[in-house]
Design an enzyme around this catalytic site. Structure first.
Site, mmCIF file in Angstrom:
data_model
loop_
_atom_site.group_PDB
_atom_site.id
_atom_site.type_symbol
_atom_site.label_atom_id
_atom_site.label_comp_id
_atom_site.label_asym_id
_atom_site.label_seq_id
_atom_site.Cartn_x
_atom_site.Cartn_y
_atom_site.Cartn_z
ATOM 1 N N ARG A 1 0.790 -1.220 0.000
ATOM 2 C CA ARG A 1 0.000 0.000 0.000
ATOM 3 C C ARG A 1 0.826 1.276 0.000
ATOM 4 O O ARG A 1 0.583 2.209 -0.755
ATOM 5 C CB ARG A 1 -0.910 0.077 1.240
ATOM 6 N N THR A 2 1.814 1.342 0.895
ATOM 7 C CA THR A 2 2.514 2.617 1.038
ATOM 8 C C THR A 2 3.234 2.985 -0.256
ATOM 9 O O THR A 2 3.073 4.088 -0.789
ATOM 10 C CB THR A 2 3.485 2.567 2.235
ATOM 11 N N LYS B 1 25.263 -4.029 -1.794
ATOM 12 C CA LYS B 1 26.724 -3.969 -1.985
ATOM 13 C C LYS B 1 27.393 -3.221 -0.838
ATOM 14 O O LYS B 1 28.598 -3.009 -0.844
ATOM 15 C CB LYS B 1 27.052 -3.238 -3.291
ATOM 16 N N ARG C 1 11.407 3.930 2.938
ATOM 17 C CA ARG C 1 11.088 2.982 4.021
ATOM 18 C C ARG C 1 12.347 2.178 4.329
ATOM 19 O O ARG C 1 13.056 1.754 3.409
ATOM 20 C CB ARG C 1 9.966 2.048 3.602
ATOM 21 N N HIS D 1 5.513 6.076 11.377
ATOM 22 C CA HIS D 1 4.971 5.913 10.017
ATOM 23 C C HIS D 1 4.007 7.085 9.786
ATOM 24 O O HIS D 1 2.795 6.910 9.761
ATOM 25 C CB HIS D 1 4.262 4.564 9.927
HETATM 26 C C1 NCD Z 1 1.974 -0.925 8.142
HETATM 27 C C2 NCD Z 1 3.467 -0.760 8.250
HETATM 28 O O1 NCD Z 1 4.192 -0.976 7.280
HETATM 29 O O2 NCD Z 1 3.889 -0.380 9.340
HETATM 30 N N1 NCD Z 1 1.544 -1.129 6.824
HETATM 31 C C3 NCD Z 1 1.279 -0.029 6.056
HETATM 32 O O3 NCD Z 1 2.138 0.762 5.766
HETATM 33 N N2 NCD Z 1 0.015 0.174 5.684
HETATM 34 C C4 NCD Z 1 1.404 -1.913 9.075
HETATM 35 C C5 NCD Z 1 1.967 -3.296 9.103
HETATM 36 O O4 NCD Z 1 2.872 -3.638 8.328
HETATM 37 O O5 NCD Z 1 1.481 -4.074 9.919
#
Ligand code: NCD
Length: 309
Positions: free
Chosen positions: A51-52, A80, A101, A129
């Protein structure tokens, strides 16, 4: 130039402006379809995501911009041994904005310190997040009509769940918000949040371990997955993974207007028999993620500067 590392990097009025902008997009989805023409978003994902990453990319495409990036550490030069600070120096000359991320807490912050383009923390380890929090706030505001006077139940892995940490930090700034923190003893919120965010702001909260008992008092139930990848041993994960399972039977105990949210991915913690319940808002929530990320990209790129007011 501004970065977004933490939901607290934004003032309440800046968050409200982002939500208002996202709501204009919901009403008129094509209004900004050319505004980022010629701009590029880099998605640098050292940890899995559906999703993100895709909602960031969808957001930039909806704004007429373009996207590039990588979706795992293995497919980047991290494999690397390259540092995030070197990587971002280079990406700064390939793109106009970057969503990153990383499994290590603080890695996007390090990147932001070496970047000449805005960096957005798209999740750093078990820490923060912020764009999920913006998504959650837009969902609550749009579906409930307000962000104050709410009792929010947070259920599951409150220790490692970064979405929970960021959402608590953001929600304490609205008035008369109460928290019911539902988790096994081993997965309670970290001490720093209890002390620095809840206690120091005099927030009304309780920590419990039975979901059924508290369901009748909630306006929002925020379910989370037990974060397997952050556990030190598999046995603990297996013991704790099914601590809470929301199902149709338990939903009978909840108020008729309670919203069920979940950042997704779901594993077992919400039974699929809840999906048809009108209170289940988690798929809608994922959709809101695109609108708020469109608003955030426009704001950080200052293509509509009035947003910062
Ligand atoms: C979350 C995350 O990555 O922290 N997912 C997301 O970004 N929607 C929640 C999760 O991974 O449980």
């Amino acid at each position: 130039m501004r970065h977004l590392m933490n939901a607290l990097d934004l003032s309440v009025s800046e968050i409200n402006n982002l939500i208002a902008l996202a709501e204009t997009i919901i009403e008129e989805p094509t209004r900004y379809s050319e505004i980022c023409k010629g701009k590029k978003l880099a998605t640098c994902f050292y940890e899995p995501s559906t999703r993100t990453r895709l909602s960031f990319e969808s957001a930039m495409l909806n704004l007429g911009g373009q996207v590039l990036g990588f979706s795992s550490a293995d497919s980047s030069s991290a494999s690397k041994g390259e540092s995030v600070s070197d990587t971002i120096r280079v990406i700064s000359s390939y793109a106009d904005i970057c969503a990153m991320r990383h499994p290590k807490e603080g890695a996007p912050l390090v990147a932001s310190m070496h970047s000449s383009i805005p960096v957005i923390n798209a999740g750093d380890g078990g820490h923060n997040h912020p764009t999920q929090t913006l998504t959650d706030l837009l969902t609550i505001k749009n579906m409930k009509g307000h962000l104050d006077n709410l009792t929010i139940g947070m259920c599951g892995d409150l220790k490692f769940g970064r979405t929970v940490h960021s959402l608590i930090e953001a929600m304490v700034r609205y008035s008369n918000v109460k928290f019911v923190l539902i988790s096994p003893d081993e997965l309670k919120i970290p001490d720093y949040l209890r002390k620095d965010t809840l206690d120091s702001n005099g927030i009304d909260y309780k920590e419990v371990n039975i979901l059924e008992d508290v369901l009748p008092e909630l306006d929002i139930l925020y379910m989370t997955r037990v974060q397997r990848e952050r556990f030190f041993n598999e046995e603990d994960y297996i013991r704790l993974k099914d601590s809470f399972i929301l199902d149709k039977r338990k939903m009978k105990l909840a108020p008729e207007d309670m919203l069920v949210l979940h950042p997704l991915p779901r594993v077992n913690e919400i039974s699929t028999d809840v999906d048809d319940d009108p209170r289940a808002a988690y798929f809608k929530q994922a959709q809101y993620g695109v609108y708020i990320r469109m608003a955030l990209i426009m704001t950080l790129l200052e293509v509509i500067p009035e947003c910062w007011k």
